[in-house]
Design an enzyme around this catalytic site. Structure first.
Site, short mmCIF file in Angstrom:
data_model
loop_
_atom_site.label_atom_id
_atom_site.label_comp_id
_atom_site.label_asym_id
_atom_site.label_seq_id
_atom_site.Cartn_x
_atom_site.Cartn_y
_atom_site.Cartn_z
N GLY A 1 31.71 24.76 38.96
CA GLY A 1 32.96 25.05 38.28
C GLY A 1 33.83 25.90 39.17
N GLN B 1 40.32 31.91 41.36
CA GLN B 1 39.45 31.88 42.53
C GLN B 1 40.11 31.20 43.73
OE1 GLN B 1 35.95 30.29 40.15
NE2 GLN B 1 35.00 31.53 41.75
N CYS C 1 28.29 32.69 42.11
CA CYS C 1 29.74 32.55 42.05
C CYS C 1 30.31 32.43 43.47
CB CYS C 1 30.33 33.77 41.35
SG CYS C 1 32.10 33.75 41.13
N LEU C 2 31.22 31.48 43.64
CA LEU C 2 31.86 31.32 44.95
C LEU C 2 32.64 32.57 45.36
CD1 LEU C 2 33.17 27.65 44.70
CD2 LEU C 2 31.14 28.49 45.90
N HIS D 1 31.31 31.76 31.97
CA HIS D 1 31.43 32.27 33.35
C HIS D 1 32.80 31.91 33.91
CE1 HIS D 1 29.86 33.02 37.55
NE2 HIS D 1 30.93 32.28 37.79
N GLU D 2 33.18 30.63 33.79
CA GLU D 2 34.47 30.19 34.33
C GLU D 2 35.64 30.84 33.61
OE1 GLU D 2 34.61 28.83 37.10
OE2 GLU D 2 32.50 28.28 37.20
N HIS E 1 36.80 34.37 34.55
CA HIS E 1 37.73 34.51 35.68
C HIS E 1 39.17 34.59 35.19
CE1 HIS E 1 34.99 34.22 39.04
NE2 HIS E 1 34.44 33.13 38.53
#
Length: 180
Positions: A48, A53, A97-98, A139-140, A143
């Site tokens: 995702g 991000q 996470c990226l 989680h997404e 952000h």
């Protein structure tokens, strides 16, 4: 086009993202942005990705949806998502996470949520997500609130570099979240 990923410490990751005007969703520029998000997510081997991000503080999430064993995986977008917890029960997963490269942390989150959003065509969508799927969505969407999974951790002893996570904590049968 692959976009640059913002990593922990960049101010864009701590902003509350702005809603996307409905009229903007069908524009060529916005549709290209959605494609670029998907390409970026795939390039970085994410599950995702949220717009902040990639340095864009708008309420957009892109995810690979593969939680239904009876259906093929597909790409989905949540624009201006709203989440409601449906239970006080939680599930705990190791999240990656990226924007926090090279690390994982154990996070407990509500394990059943309802989600309302707009899709890539600007149409209203709503669904219930449970367990691992609920964790990925939360989680997404975190952000979009200026939060990272680290903010949700109850014990920093459950934070590990990926190498140590693989050695000491990885469970091949668990659905660890490599959300983005």
């Amino acid at each position: 086009m692959v976009l640059k990923i913002a990593v922990m410490g960049h101010p864009v990751l701590r902003e509350v993202a702005k809603e996307v005007p409905v009229a903007e969703i069908k524009t060529e520029q916005f549709q290209q942005f959605l494609k670029d998000m998907a390409e970026t997510m795939v390039e970085y081997d994410g599950r995702g990705l949220a717009a902040p991000q990639v340095h864009d503080s708008r309420q957009v999430v892109c995810m690979i949806w593969d939680f239904d064993p009876d259906k093929e995986a597909y790409l989905t977008y949540l624009i201006n998502p709203k989440i409601q917890e449906l239970t006080p029960k939680t599930s705990t997963f190791w999240e990656g996470c990226l924007s926090v490269p090279g690390m994982r942390g154990r996070v407990s989150r509500p394990n059943r949520i309802s989600v309302e959003a707009l899709n890539a065509r600007g149409e209203k969508v709503s669904f219930i997500a449970e367990g691992f799927a609920a964790t990925v969505v939360q989680h997404e969407c975190d952000h979009l609130l200026g939060k990272l999974y680290l903010d949700r951790m109850s014990d920093m002893k459950d934070l590990a570099f990926n190498r140590e996570y693989q050695k000491y904590h990885a469970d091949p049968n668990a659905g660890d979240v490599d959300a983005d």
